[in-house]
Design a protein around this motif. Structure first.
Motif, PDB file in Angstrom:
ATOM      1  N   VAL A  31      -1.513  -4.538   1.254  1.00 59.38           N
ATOM      2  CA  VAL A  31      -1.387  -3.098   1.504  1.00 59.38           C
ATOM      3  C   VAL A  31      -2.337  -2.358   0.572  1.00 59.38           C
ATOM      4  O   VAL A  31      -2.279  -2.520  -0.651  1.00 59.38           O
ATOM      5  CB  VAL A  31       0.056  -2.598   1.288  1.00 59.38           C
ATOM      6  CG1 VAL A  31       0.126  -1.090   1.498  1.00 59.38           C
ATOM      7  CG2 VAL A  31       1.022  -3.311   2.218  1.00 59.38           C
ATOM      8  N   SER A  32      -3.214  -1.544   1.153  1.00 64.70           N
ATOM      9  CA  SER A  32      -4.152  -0.740   0.371  1.00 64.70           C
ATOM     10  C   SER A  32      -3.830   0.735   0.565  1.00 64.70           C
ATOM     11  O   SER A  32      -3.800   1.218   1.707  1.00 64.70           O
ATOM     12  CB  SER A  32      -5.595  -1.026   0.811  1.00 64.70           C
ATOM     13  OG  SER A  32      -5.928  -2.382   0.579  1.00 64.70           O
ATOM     14  N   ARG A  33      -3.599   1.429  -0.540  1.00 66.11           N
ATOM     15  CA  ARG A  33      -3.259   2.854  -0.470  1.00 66.11           C
ATOM     16  C   ARG A  33      -4.544   3.691  -0.494  1.00 66.11           C
ATOM     17  O   ARG A  33      -4.889   4.339  -1.473  1.00 66.11           O
ATOM     18  CB  ARG A  33      -2.343   3.231  -1.637  1.00 66.11           C
ATOM     19  CG  ARG A  33      -0.944   2.662  -1.605  1.00 66.11           C
ATOM     20  CD  ARG A  33      -0.093   3.230  -0.478  1.00 66.11           C
ATOM     21  NE  ARG A  33       0.074   4.663  -0.480  1.00 66.11           N
ATOM     22  CZ  ARG A  33       1.103   5.320  -1.029  1.00 66.11           C
ATOM     23  NH1 ARG A  33       2.060   4.643  -1.648  1.00 66.11           N
ATOM     24  NH2 ARG A  33       1.186   6.630  -0.952  1.00 66.11           N
ATOM     25  N   PHE A  34      -5.229   3.715   0.636  1.00 67.37           N
ATOM     26  CA  PHE A  34      -6.448   4.527   0.724  1.00 67.37           C
ATOM     27  C   PHE A  34      -6.133   5.996   0.494  1.00 67.37           C
ATOM     28  O   PHE A  34      -6.950   6.735  -0.066  1.00 67.37           O
ATOM     29  CB  PHE A  34      -7.118   4.337   2.084  1.00 67.37           C
ATOM     30  CG  PHE A  34      -8.289   5.270   2.311  1.00 67.37           C
ATOM     31  CD1 PHE A  34      -9.510   5.017   1.712  1.00 67.37           C
ATOM     32  CD2 PHE A  34      -8.155   6.408   3.099  1.00 67.37           C
ATOM     33  CE1 PHE A  34     -10.592   5.877   1.905  1.00 67.37           C
ATOM     34  CE2 PHE A  34      -9.220   7.270   3.304  1.00 67.37           C
ATOM     35  CZ  PHE A  34     -10.441   7.004   2.697  1.00 67.37           C
ATOM     36  N   ASP A  35      -4.956   6.443   0.938  1.00 67.60           N
ATOM     37  CA  ASP A  35      -4.587   7.845   0.750  1.00 67.60           C
ATOM     38  C   ASP A  35      -4.623   8.228  -0.727  1.00 67.60           C
ATOM     39  O   ASP A  35      -5.097   9.318  -1.088  1.00 67.60           O
ATOM     40  CB  ASP A  35      -3.205   8.122   1.340  1.00 67.60           C
ATOM     41  CG  ASP A  35      -2.129   7.218   0.775  1.00 67.60           C
ATOM     42  OD1 ASP A  35      -2.270   5.985   0.895  1.00 67.60           O
ATOM     43  OD2 ASP A  35      -1.138   7.729   0.213  1.00 67.60           O
ATOM     44  N   LEU A  36      -4.138   7.344  -1.605  1.00 69.35           N
ATOM     45  CA  LEU A  36      -4.151   7.631  -3.036  1.00 69.35           C
ATOM     46  C   LEU A  36      -5.570   7.543  -3.596  1.00 69.35           C
ATOM     47  O   LEU A  36      -5.984   8.389  -4.405  1.00 69.35           O
ATOM     48  CB  LEU A  36      -3.249   6.638  -3.776  1.00 69.35           C
ATOM     49  CG  LEU A  36      -1.760   6.656  -3.430  1.00 69.35           C
ATOM     50  CD1 LEU A  36      -0.998   5.658  -4.300  1.00 69.35           C
ATOM     51  CD2 LEU A  36      -1.171   8.052  -3.602  1.00 69.35           C
ATOM     52  N   SER A  37      -6.314   6.537  -3.169  1.00 69.70           N
ATOM     53  CA  SER A  37      -7.684   6.369  -3.662  1.00 69.70           C
ATOM     54  C   SER A  37      -8.547   7.574  -3.304  1.00 69.70           C
ATOM     55  O   SER A  37      -9.320   8.069  -4.140  1.00 69.70           O
ATOM     56  CB  SER A  37      -8.314   5.095  -3.088  1.00 69.70           C
ATOM     57  OG  SER A  37      -7.591   3.955  -3.504  1.00 69.70           O
TER      58      SER A  37
END
Length: 315
Positions: A31-37
């Motif tokens: 799971v990659s949190r692109f929204d946070l990045s």
């Protein structure tokens, strides 16, 4: 009576054995949190983000578009609210892992996608995007029905914009990929098509409520259960089953504030998509009476499923 009790006990033991086998399937979900990045990024971070997530940065758009988005006040508010709603994604990650364990059990050839969370400007029609390699989750579509972002969206849609439906929506996206669309244009074929999808969710989400699988509130589900018989009688009396009238889908199958029987009292009380609920009960009745695997079920024609289901609505 003794035979019935033994049958129920056997079914329970068989289901327990299946669930035990499923729990042993190794699924390494990323799971990659692109929204946070993206929320924490500066313009200098764009090259790195574009390298890590090339599928989120179409080449036809210049960097100035993304820089403007980084500084956009609405985008910043979206990111803030998503961080508030999903400060931690571990619960959803656990539930998604369980879902993909079930998917791998019933569909061993299915690939495991990389999960990427993002904001989508509340594009609720595409809140979930599932491909063979990617699962994109628009978290700004799951902030709860009372959220101020959703004030201008119809209420029948807003009630589904809740995190409790997220995993169910992913299961629906998978079902949409593997359940063949019917070549038969009859209303019955459409009922069975959606019934197959929902039955598949029975298998992929055995611990979820029927309301969550269907995207209903508990009250809407209870209305459908209590009115199975009059719904079915209406379909029969109006000769809908073998009709190819395209107006039947928006009346009984498509998302809508209510189902359209043409009877004011029932229409005002009914939830939308009651045809999907009926199709589900037909497929469930068929599977209770026939020794058929899930994979085999998906390929069977609607007419065969209907005839062999001996479906009788609850009264």
């Amino acid at each position: 009576m003794v035979f019935l009790v033994l049958s129920v006990l056997y079914a329970c033991n068989e289901n327990d054995k299946i669930e035990e086998d499923i729990s042993k399937i190794e699924v390494d979900l990323t799971v990659s949190r692109f929204d946070l990045s993206f929320a924490e990024a500066s313009p200098q971070d764009l090259p790195k983000l574009k390298t890590e997530y090339p599928y989120l940065f179409p080449q036809q758009y210049p960097d100035s578009i993304w820089v403007a988005k980084l500084n956009d006040t609405i985008q910043k508010e979206l990111s803030f609210e998503v961080q508030k709603g999903f400060p931690d994604f571990s619960e959803q990650e656990t539930d998604l892992t369980t879902l993909f364990q079930h998917i791998k059990y019933y569909f061993p050839e299915a690939s495991l996608p990389k999960v990427v969370t993002l904001t989508s400007d509340v594009q609720y029609d595409t809140r979930i995007v599932l491909t063979d390699t990617l699962l994109l989750l628009g978290l700004d579509n799951y902030l709860g029905p009372e959220h101020h972002f959703y004030e201008q969206i119809p209420k029948y849609i807003v009630k589904g914009l809740d995190k409790k439906y997220l995993v169910s929506d992913v299961a629906s996206a998978f079902a949409n990929k593997v359940v063949p669309r019917p070549k038969d244009r009859s209303f019955l074929a459409q009922l069975i098509y959606y019934g197959k999808q929902l039955y598949l969710k029975d298998k992929l989400m055995p611990n979820a409520s029927d309301a969550d699988k269907l995207g209903y509130t508990q009250e809407e589900l209870e209305w459908a259960i209590a009115n199975e018989e009059p719904i079915w009688r209406n379909f029969i009396e109006q000769e809908h089953l073998y009709s190819t009238d395209r107006e039947l889908a928006p009346r009984f199958l498509d998302p809508a504030p209510f189902s359209k029987f043409g009877l004011e009292l029932i229409d005002n009380e009914s939830p939308g998509r009651v045809g999907r609920y009926i199709g589900w009960q037909i497929v469930r009745a068929f599977m209770e009476r026939n020794e058929v695997s899930v994979q085999e079920l998906l390929g069977l024609p609607a007419e065969e499923i209907f005839k062999k289901s001996n479906f009788k609505p609850r009264k």
